[in-house]
Write a protein that holds these residues in place. Structure first.
Motif, PDB file in Angstrom:
ATOM      1  N   PRO A 365      14.847 138.883 123.507  1.00 36.19           N
ATOM      2  CA  PRO A 365      14.829 138.002 122.331  1.00 36.19           C
ATOM      3  C   PRO A 365      13.809 138.435 121.292  1.00 36.19           C
ATOM      4  N   TYR A 368      15.413 141.149 119.358  1.00 34.17           N
ATOM      5  CA  TYR A 368      16.511 140.562 118.572  1.00 34.17           C
ATOM      6  C   TYR A 368      15.954 139.919 117.304  1.00 34.17           C
ATOM      7  N   LEU A 383       9.058 131.928 120.278  1.00 35.17           N
ATOM      8  CA  LEU A 383       9.435 131.855 121.693  1.00 35.17           C
ATOM      9  C   LEU A 383       8.493 130.933 122.466  1.00 35.17           C
TER      10      LEU A 383
ATOM     11  N   PRO B  87      24.869 140.188 121.999  1.00 31.91           N
ATOM     12  CA  PRO B  87      23.904 139.333 121.300  1.00 31.91           C
ATOM     13  C   PRO B  87      23.052 138.534 122.293  1.00 31.91           C
ATOM     14  N   VAL B  88      21.811 138.325 121.925  1.00 36.84           N
ATOM     15  CA  VAL B  88      20.832 137.758 122.850  1.00 36.84           C
ATOM     16  C   VAL B  88      20.714 136.241 122.658  1.00 36.84           C
ATOM     17  N   ILE B  90      18.617 132.832 122.671  1.00 44.64           N
ATOM     18  CA  ILE B  90      17.215 132.433 122.521  1.00 44.64           C
ATOM     19  C   ILE B  90      17.097 130.921 122.698  1.00 44.64           C
ATOM     20  N   PRO B  91      16.938 130.462 123.933  1.00 40.46           N
ATOM     21  CA  PRO B  91      16.861 129.022 124.175  1.00 40.46           C
ATOM     22  C   PRO B  91      15.711 128.400 123.387  1.00 40.46           C
ATOM     23  N   VAL B 142      19.980 129.669 119.273  1.00 39.50           N
ATOM     24  CA  VAL B 142      20.613 130.943 118.948  1.00 39.50           C
ATOM     25  C   VAL B 142      21.440 131.484 120.128  1.00 39.50           C
ATOM     26  N   ASN B 143      22.740 131.558 119.904  1.00 43.76           N
ATOM     27  CA  ASN B 143      23.698 132.110 120.878  1.00 43.76           C
ATOM     28  C   ASN B 143      23.805 131.357 122.199  1.00 43.76           C
ATOM     29  N   ASN B 154      28.828 135.202 115.109  1.00 46.70           N
ATOM     30  CA  ASN B 154      27.462 134.862 114.737  1.00 46.70           C
ATOM     31  C   ASN B 154      26.692 136.090 114.257  1.00 46.70           C
TER      32      ASN B 154
END
Ligand SMILES: Nc1ncnc2c1ncn2[C@@H]1O[C@H](COP(=O)(O)OP(=O)(O)OP(=O)(O)O)[C@@H](O)[C@H]1O
Ligand SMILES: [Mg+2]
Lengths: 414, 246
Positions: A365, A368, A383, B87-88, B90-91, B142-143, B154
């Motif tokens: 992430p 990204y 994050l 695609p990653v 991101i919680p 995100v995703n 996206n």
């Protein structure tokens, strides 16, 4: 014929009584200075003094303190017991009074006199005895039945430089009443605050208890909170800790009756040489109770995080729902996390899960986000904010939630 | 626009790119096709500046400027964009916030002020509508919880919002149904102009029927082994990569 000689060594005590001397130097002057007190309190003081003299300050030789070495940071205190002031605003419908004026109340007496067996799992109670010895400062908060107090009760402690302090909060939320308490601690200087809090939640009551601890990074902050949750009552806590050289947040919650719940959320953001310890014991004593522990720790520099959490499900506590998770994020090589998640279950029909994870920021992430133009520092901050945000989820008051999120942002910017 | 000269790159001591050369002029769309494991994603990561790759030789120039020493975010500010093959997720970071932060970070690096909150929302709404993405999705992290196809859309949405000058699309067509493929291709085509270039990595000619490339390259074992016009894609569809073993 041979004779075997069996030498029996006395069982080795984990206590170091000599360490009590320092902090007790102030005792004679302290008791000489306080006015008449009910006999039960005089007795309580004496019995705690005896206990404390026998044990001394907790050291890592005691199981519940094996990760947290308190002694080196507190042995300099003792000549002076400072006065700790708890300031608060007035909230209509809530009774708030100095502790010393409320000693004639039976429930206050009962809360203060509750016996805490030694080495009660993780929550070693020596600090409790120390609080009894110097019991004087503090407040009582009482919410009458059926009162729903909308406005959060905000309070803060102020402690001057250089002394040992101890204070007591005795809180009762009566039947079906509701209260939110927001504590904000940010004293400057070098000191040791040893804070003790009793909470009694009557049937159907709800207490939302938020504590922000950002005391000076030279200070020691030890907190012991003893909570009783009655039938269908809810204790909802968020402990947010960025302060103190050493902090220990000991919580013991007893779910006394059917349908009681507790949600213990904690966020510890530590850097430099800070140590932050969260030590929890949840006692499920009745059926159909629910407990959640959700602790997040972020460690930078050479900071040290500790999580010890135990869910103890007693035999009558069928249909218990117990959840516990500690997650730690290590941002630098010198940081360290110790965890001890435990379950002790004597009932057969329960749903319990527990665990602890320690890890670093995920690289995927981060890359990204960077590939979208976000610089590495901001990407990390996002994050970390996301990592912490979960412990604020239960907070209904949007203003409060925002102010906690701001504190995380501020910490990240430092 | 983008020039890659004799690029050698390895990961964990294993050489993946073995002298790759590529020149994409302004306004052109180049496609790369090549067998699994030939190093296409590696190339895209090295262009975007991902850590962990050791570039042992060669150059990557963006508008004549060597970008090798630039951090990924600096490359993004310089106009590079990578649509990820995977695609990653991101919680905890909401889409809208993420996009706004990205736009403002790029603007900041370029010495521009923050985007007006209303302008941002208007722009987002427009691009969302073009790509058929709901408001609800923008509120999600995100995703997180996006289907495979939604993740790819996206990527294109992010590209449309960031308006890069040089976009690398790594298998943006994989996992898309036929309708979605068209939506995504339209999204890309809308962005095509004489200043903006694309490098489209794909396994299928179908995408190239929608996004008409100027040049098609075949990559095998870390190198470009053949370059031709759009007809090369059709040919590969028939013959496969049999003739291109490294
Ligand atoms: N971290 C790594 N360590 C070792 N080898 C790696 C690593 N990452 C990638 N590789 C190898 O590099 C080669 C190229 O991988 P890459 O993902 O670039 O291929 P690709 O052309 O994109 O394939 P696909 O068409 O399947 O997406 C593969 O053989 C892969 O196994
Ligand atoms: Mg690939």
């Amino acid at each position: 014929m041979t004779t075997a000689t069996v030498t029996k060594f006395p069982e080795k005590s984990p206590y170091q009584p000599d360490t009590a001397e320092g902090i007790l130097r102030a005792y004679d002057a302290f008791v000489a200075d306080i006015d008449d007190q009910p006999q039960w309190l005089v007795d309580l003081r004496k019995s705690s003094l005896k206990e404390f003299k026998r044990r001394g300050i907790p050291t890592p030789r005691i199981e519940g303190w094996k990760f947290t070495n308190l002694l080196p940071l507190v042995k300099g205190y003792g000549d002076k017991v400072g006065q700790i002031k708890v300031s608060h605003d007035k909230v209509d419908g809530v009774i708030i009074a100095p502790l010393m004026e409320m000693l004639d109340q039976d429930w206050v007496k009962a809360a203060l006199s509750e016996d805490m067996p030694p080495l009660q799992h993780n929550t070693e109670n020596t600090l409790w005895h120390l609080g009894n010895i110097y019991l004087r400062d503090g407040i009582v908060i009482d919410v009458p039945a059926n009162k729903e107090i909308k406005k959060p009760l905000e309070l803060l402690t102020s402690a001057a430089d250089g002394a040992f302090f101890t204070d007591r909060m005795v809180i009762r939320v009566q039947k079906n009443a509701r209260l939110t308490i927001v504590e904000d601690h940010w004293s400057k200087g070098t000191f040791w605050k040893n804070r003790l809090t009793h909470i009694v939640l009557e049937p159907g009551a709800k207490l939302t208890h938020i504590r922000m601890q950002d005391d000076s990074d030279k200070a020691v902050y030890t907190q012991t909170t003893n909570v009783h949750v009655g039938r269908d009552a809810v204790y909802d806590a968020v402990a947010f800790c960025t302060g103190a050289a050493l902090s220990r947040n000991q919580v013991r919650v007893t779910l006394d009756d059917t349908g009681a719940q507790c949600h213990l959320n904690g966020a510890n953001l530590l850097r430099g040489e800070q140590l932050g310890d969260t030590t929890i014991l949840v006692e499920h004593r009745a059926p159909h109770c629910q407990s959640n522990q959700n602790i997040r720790t972020v460690l930078d520099g050479r900071a040290h995080g500790v999580f010890q959490g135990k869910v103890h499900v007693h035999q009558p506590a069928q249909k218990t729902d117990g959840y516990q998770l500690s997650r730690a994020l290590i941002l630098s090589e010198g940081a360290e996390m110790d965890t001890k998640p435990e379950l002790e279950i004597y009932a057969d029909d329960v749903k319990c899960s527990h665990g602890a994870t320690t890890g670093q920021l995920d690289q995927e992430p981060l890359f990204y986000m960077q590939s979208r133009g976000i610089d590495a520092k901001s990407a990390k901050a996002l994050l970390i904010q996301a990592f912490i945000a979960e412990v604020f989820e239960n907070i209904k008051d949007e203003g409060l939630k925002t102010s906690l999120e701001r504190k995380v942002e501020a910490w990240l910017k430092q | 626009m983008l020039q890659i000269k004799n690029l050698h790159a390895s990961i964990d001591g294993k050489e993946i790119l073995k002298g790759l050369t590529l020149d994409i002029p302004d306004g052109q769309v180049h496609a790369i096709m090549g067998p699994n494991g030939s190093g296409k994603s590696t190339l895209s990561y090295v262009i975007a500046g991902r850590e962990g790759y050791e570039v042992t030789g060669g150059q990557i120039l963006l508008d004549g400027q060597d970008i090798m020493e630039m951090a990924p975010e600096e490359r993004a500010a310089a106009g590079l964009f990578l649509a990820f093959q995977y695609p990653v997720e991101i919680p905890g970071v909401a889409m809208t916030m993420f996009l706004k932060t990205a736009i403002n970070s790029i603007r900041k690096q370029r010495g521009e002020g923050e985007i007006d909150a209303l302008d941002f929302l208007k722009l987002l709404k427009k691009k969302q509508a073009e790509l058929g993405m709901s408001d609800e999705m923008m509120k999600r992290a995100v995703n997180v919880g996006f289907s495979g196809g939604e993740k790819k859309r996206n990527e294109v949405l992010q590209m449309a919002m960031l308006e890069p000058r040089m976009a690398v699309l790594d298998e943006t067509d994989s996992g898309l149904d036929i309708d979605a493929l068209k939506v995504v291709a339209d999204g890309v085509n809308r962005l095509r102009n004489e200043k903006r270039s694309f490098l489209v990595i794909t396994h299928y000619q179908r995408l190239l029927d929608y996004i008409k490339p100027d040049v098609v390259h075949v990559m095998a074992a870390g190198k470009i082994v053949k370059t031709g016009g759009p007809e090369l894609a059709a040919e590969l569809e028939k013959t496969g990569y049999a003739g291109y073993a490294a």
